[in-house]
Motif scaffolding. Structure first.
Motif, mmCIF file in Angstrom:
data_model
loop_
_atom_site.group_PDB
_atom_site.id
_atom_site.type_symbol
_atom_site.label_atom_id
_atom_site.label_comp_id
_atom_site.label_asym_id
_atom_site.label_seq_id
_atom_site.Cartn_x
_atom_site.Cartn_y
_atom_site.Cartn_z
ATOM 1 N N HIS A 129 -53.178 -5.256 3.396
ATOM 2 C CA HIS A 129 -52.335 -4.576 2.414
ATOM 3 C C HIS A 129 -50.944 -5.214 2.480
ATOM 4 C CE1 HIS A 129 -50.181 -1.353 0.397
ATOM 5 N NE2 HIS A 129 -51.336 -0.795 0.102
ATOM 6 N N GLY A 130 -50.427 -5.638 1.316
ATOM 7 C CA GLY A 130 -49.103 -6.258 1.286
ATOM 8 C C GLY A 130 -48.040 -5.338 1.866
ATOM 9 N N GLY A 131 -48.205 -4.046 1.652
ATOM 10 C CA GLY A 131 -47.249 -3.075 2.172
ATOM 11 C C GLY A 131 -47.275 -3.008 3.693
ATOM 12 N N ALA A 132 -48.471 -3.157 4.270
ATOM 13 C CA ALA A 132 -48.577 -3.135 5.735
ATOM 14 C C ALA A 132 -47.875 -4.367 6.312
ATOM 15 C CB ALA A 132 -50.044 -3.094 6.166
ATOM 16 N N VAL A 133 -48.047 -5.512 5.619
ATOM 17 C CA VAL A 133 -47.376 -6.742 6.062
ATOM 18 C C VAL A 133 -45.858 -6.552 5.964
ATOM 19 C CG1 VAL A 133 -47.020 -9.196 5.586
ATOM 20 C CG2 VAL A 133 -49.327 -8.221 5.452
ATOM 21 N N ALA A 134 -45.385 -5.969 4.856
ATOM 22 C CA ALA A 134 -43.948 -5.733 4.672
ATOM 23 C C ALA A 134 -43.417 -4.787 5.750
ATOM 24 C CB ALA A 134 -43.681 -5.153 3.283
ATOM 25 N N GLY A 135 -44.164 -3.718 6.019
ATOM 26 C CA GLY A 135 -43.752 -2.765 7.050
ATOM 27 C C GLY A 135 -43.663 -3.431 8.413
ATOM 28 N N PHE A 136 -44.629 -4.287 8.697
ATOM 29 C CA PHE A 136 -44.641 -5.056 9.944
ATOM 30 C C PHE A 136 -43.389 -5.931 10.038
ATOM 31 C CE2 PHE A 136 -46.352 -9.332 11.522
ATOM 32 C CZ PHE A 136 -46.119 -9.070 12.859
ATOM 33 N N LEU B 25 -51.966 6.104 4.760
ATOM 34 C CA LEU B 25 -50.610 6.590 4.471
ATOM 35 C C LEU B 25 -50.657 7.975 3.823
ATOM 36 C CD1 LEU B 25 -48.947 3.330 3.049
ATOM 37 C CD2 LEU B 25 -48.378 4.442 5.211
ATOM 38 N N GLY B 26 -51.830 8.403 3.395
ATOM 39 C CA GLY B 26 -51.990 9.737 2.798
ATOM 40 C C GLY B 26 -51.578 9.784 1.332
ATOM 41 N N ILE B 27 -51.591 8.627 0.646
ATOM 42 C CA ILE B 27 -51.101 8.566 -0.738
ATOM 43 C C ILE B 27 -51.992 9.368 -1.699
ATOM 44 C CG2 ILE B 27 -50.622 7.018 -2.695
ATOM 45 C CD1 ILE B 27 -49.894 4.843 -0.653
ATOM 46 N N GLU B 28 -51.358 10.234 -2.503
ATOM 47 C CA GLU B 28 -52.051 11.017 -3.533
ATOM 48 C C GLU B 28 -51.505 10.607 -4.896
ATOM 49 O OE1 GLU B 28 -50.829 15.049 -2.709
ATOM 50 O OE2 GLU B 28 -50.985 14.665 -0.553
ATOM 51 N N VAL B 29 -52.390 10.520 -5.892
ATOM 52 C CA VAL B 29 -51.947 10.225 -7.254
ATOM 53 C C VAL B 29 -51.738 11.557 -7.975
ATOM 54 C CG1 VAL B 29 -52.429 8.956 -9.370
ATOM 55 C CG2 VAL B 29 -53.360 8.138 -7.192
ATOM 56 N N LEU B 30 -50.517 11.802 -8.469
ATOM 57 C CA LEU B 30 -50.217 13.088 -9.114
ATOM 58 C C LEU B 30 -50.405 13.022 -10.624
ATOM 59 C CD1 LEU B 30 -46.937 14.109 -7.207
ATOM 60 C CD2 LEU B 30 -49.285 14.739 -6.654
ATOM 61 N N ALA C 80 -42.754 2.069 5.613
ATOM 62 C CA ALA C 80 -43.787 2.958 5.064
ATOM 63 C C ALA C 80 -43.483 3.247 3.593
ATOM 64 C CB ALA C 80 -43.854 4.257 5.867
ATOM 65 N N VAL C 81 -42.198 3.426 3.281
ATOM 66 C CA VAL C 81 -41.796 3.652 1.879
ATOM 67 C C VAL C 81 -42.113 2.403 1.059
ATOM 68 C CG1 VAL C 81 -39.848 4.124 0.337
ATOM 69 C CG2 VAL C 81 -40.002 5.316 2.534
ATOM 70 N N PHE C 82 -41.884 1.237 1.657
ATOM 71 C CA PHE C 82 -42.182 -0.041 0.988
ATOM 72 C C PHE C 82 -43.682 -0.133 0.679
ATOM 73 C CE2 PHE C 82 -40.488 -4.470 0.427
ATOM 74 C CZ PHE C 82 -41.674 -5.079 0.058
ATOM 75 N N ALA C 83 -44.507 0.143 1.688
ATOM 76 C CA ALA C 83 -45.963 0.047 1.514
ATOM 77 C C ALA C 83 -46.436 1.036 0.441
ATOM 78 C CB ALA C 83 -46.665 0.325 2.840
ATOM 79 N N PHE C 84 -45.867 2.238 0.467
ATOM 80 C CA PHE C 84 -46.192 3.274 -0.528
ATOM 81 C C PHE C 84 -45.867 2.765 -1.932
ATOM 82 C CE2 PHE C 84 -44.203 7.279 -2.516
ATOM 83 C CZ PHE C 84 -45.396 7.728 -3.067
ATOM 84 N N LEU C 85 -44.649 2.232 -2.099
ATOM 85 C CA LEU C 85 -44.213 1.834 -3.440
ATOM 86 C C LEU C 85 -44.927 0.572 -3.926
ATOM 87 C CD1 LEU C 85 -40.449 2.782 -3.227
ATOM 88 C CD2 LEU C 85 -42.255 3.971 -4.474
ATOM 89 N N ASP C 86 -45.345 -0.287 -2.994
ATOM 90 C CA ASP C 86 -46.140 -1.457 -3.373
ATOM 91 C C ASP C 86 -47.458 -0.973 -4.003
ATOM 92 O OD1 ASP C 86 -47.012 -4.074 -3.652
ATOM 93 O OD2 ASP C 86 -47.540 -4.336 -1.555
ATOM 94 N N GLN C 87 -48.034 0.058 -3.395
ATOM 95 C CA GLN C 87 -49.264 0.636 -3.953
ATOM 96 C C GLN C 87 -48.986 1.316 -5.300
ATOM 97 O OE1 GLN C 87 -52.858 0.893 -2.687
ATOM 98 N NE2 GLN C 87 -52.588 1.035 -4.890
ATOM 99 N N VAL C 88 -47.867 2.029 -5.396
ATOM 100 C CA VAL C 88 -47.493 2.693 -6.654
ATOM 101 C C VAL C 88 -47.366 1.648 -7.773
ATOM 102 C CG1 VAL C 88 -45.590 3.919 -7.816
ATOM 103 C CG2 VAL C 88 -46.394 4.707 -5.574
ATOM 104 N N GLY C 89 -46.752 0.515 -7.458
ATOM 105 C CA GLY C 89 -46.613 -0.562 -8.444
ATOM 106 C C GLY C 89 -47.968 -1.067 -8.914
ATOM 107 N N GLY C 90 -48.888 -1.239 -7.966
ATOM 108 C CA GLY C 90 -50.236 -1.700 -8.305
ATOM 109 C C GLY C 90 -50.943 -0.707 -9.223
#
Lengths: 159, 153
Positions: free
Chosen positions: B62-69, A28-33, A63-73
């Motif tokens: 990745h939970g996010g990949a599952v959610a995106g799916f 997803l190209g996620i960067e930590v700022l 994609a926004v969901f997956a990004f924010l799930d990672q941000v939460g983690g």
């Protein structure tokens, strides 16, 4: 290897190592700022392959969901630092307030506002880069804390 | 008629495979989503792919990949089920993660709980081994019409 020997020196370093080990987040190209005591700010660049609506060029809500799930983690990792635990998501709700503008990166903020002994509670917000006053999404999530037993060969992620 | 509407119409009439519609969405291709049609029933598939891994040691998806799916599956499902072919806008999306998603194929099925004029409510289940043991369940609201959007803004 004992986690203490490989522990990251800062929250920022820990978060960057963490993201580097997560294949999907790297894709997803996620960067930590930035990182705080219990918070994190990350960036996900706009890319054509993340588009959900080909007519508008807006990034897909998924994609926004997956990004924010990672941000939460990552917010959890900051709150738990200097210890390191894995925190699988229990549930995650995201409200989409407006489309993420085509061509603009998405910035994601996460705060772990309560860390109980078993569960981490997180708030997330996303906005298009440069448009902080107009969030594209806000969310709430809970994560399970999974303590890594001492002497285990699991350790803080390394690059 | 725009490109999307043309594809939806072709899918509904049987002139084109549902997969053509999925492949029209860049993010669906990014995840590698496949759709299997059985008459009017649809099963969505997220094939086993290292690009969708979150936890490298388990390994787990990745939970996010599952959610995106799940979100993309719901949007395609709605496009094919509702009257006017227009991309539904996600109002909210909620996922409960019930089990780890292991490194294998994942399947999803959608149910419309209520299809209103302006808003649709969907439930989406994801499983890997059997339907009775979902790895994640989601529910979501989608905005369907232009007028609805005008009223909200």
């Amino acid at each position: 290897m004992a986690p203490s020997n490989t522990a990251a020196h800062t929250r920022l370093e820990l978060c960057r190592r963490f993201v580097a080990t997560v294949q999907h987040s790297t894709n997803l190209g996620i960067e930590v700022l930035e990182t705080g005591e219990d918070s994190v700010r990350c960036r996900m660049p706009w890319r054509a392959e993340l588009v959900g609506n080909p007519e508008t060029g807006a990034i897909h809500g998924g994609a926004v969901f997956a990004f924010l799930d990672q941000v939460g983690g990552l917010a959890n990792a900051c709150a738990i630092y200097p210890d390191y635990e894995i925190t699988p998501t229990i549930d995650f709700r995201l409200d989409h307030l407006r489309p993420a503008e085509s061509g603009r990166a998405v910035i994601g903020d996460g705060v772990c506002y309560r860390l109980s002994s078993q569960v981490a509670f997180v708030r997330v917000t996303a906005f298009a880069e440069g448009l902080e006053e107009e969030p594209v999404a806000t969310g709430l999530a809970t994560y399970m804390r999974m303590k890594i037993p001492r002497g285990s060969d699991r350790e803080a992620p390394r690059e | 008629m725009n490109e999307l509407a043309r594809r939806v119409t072709q899918c509904r009439s049987g002139e084109a495979a549902y997969q053509d519609l999925v492949d029209h969405v860049p993010y669906a291709r990014f995840l590698g989503i496949q759709v299997e049609a059985h008459g009017e029933e649809m099963t969505f598939v997220l094939p086993k792919n290292a690009d969708n891994l979150g936890n490298p040691t388990l390994p787990a998806l990745h939970g996010g990949a599952v959610a995106g799916f799940l979100e993309q599956s719901a949007i395609i499902y709605l496009l094919l089920k509702m009257g006017e072919p227009r991309v539904p806008k996600t109002i909210d999306f909620t996922v409960d993660y019930l089990r780890a998603g292991y490194f294998r194929d994942t399947f999803a099925e959608c149910r419309v709980t209520r299809l209103g004029r302006r808003v649709a409510n969907l439930a989406i289940d994801a499983w890997q081994v059997r339907r009775s043991e979902p790895i994640a369940i989601a529910r979501s609201h989608f905005l369907l019409s232009e007028e609805a959007e005008d009223q909200l803004s």
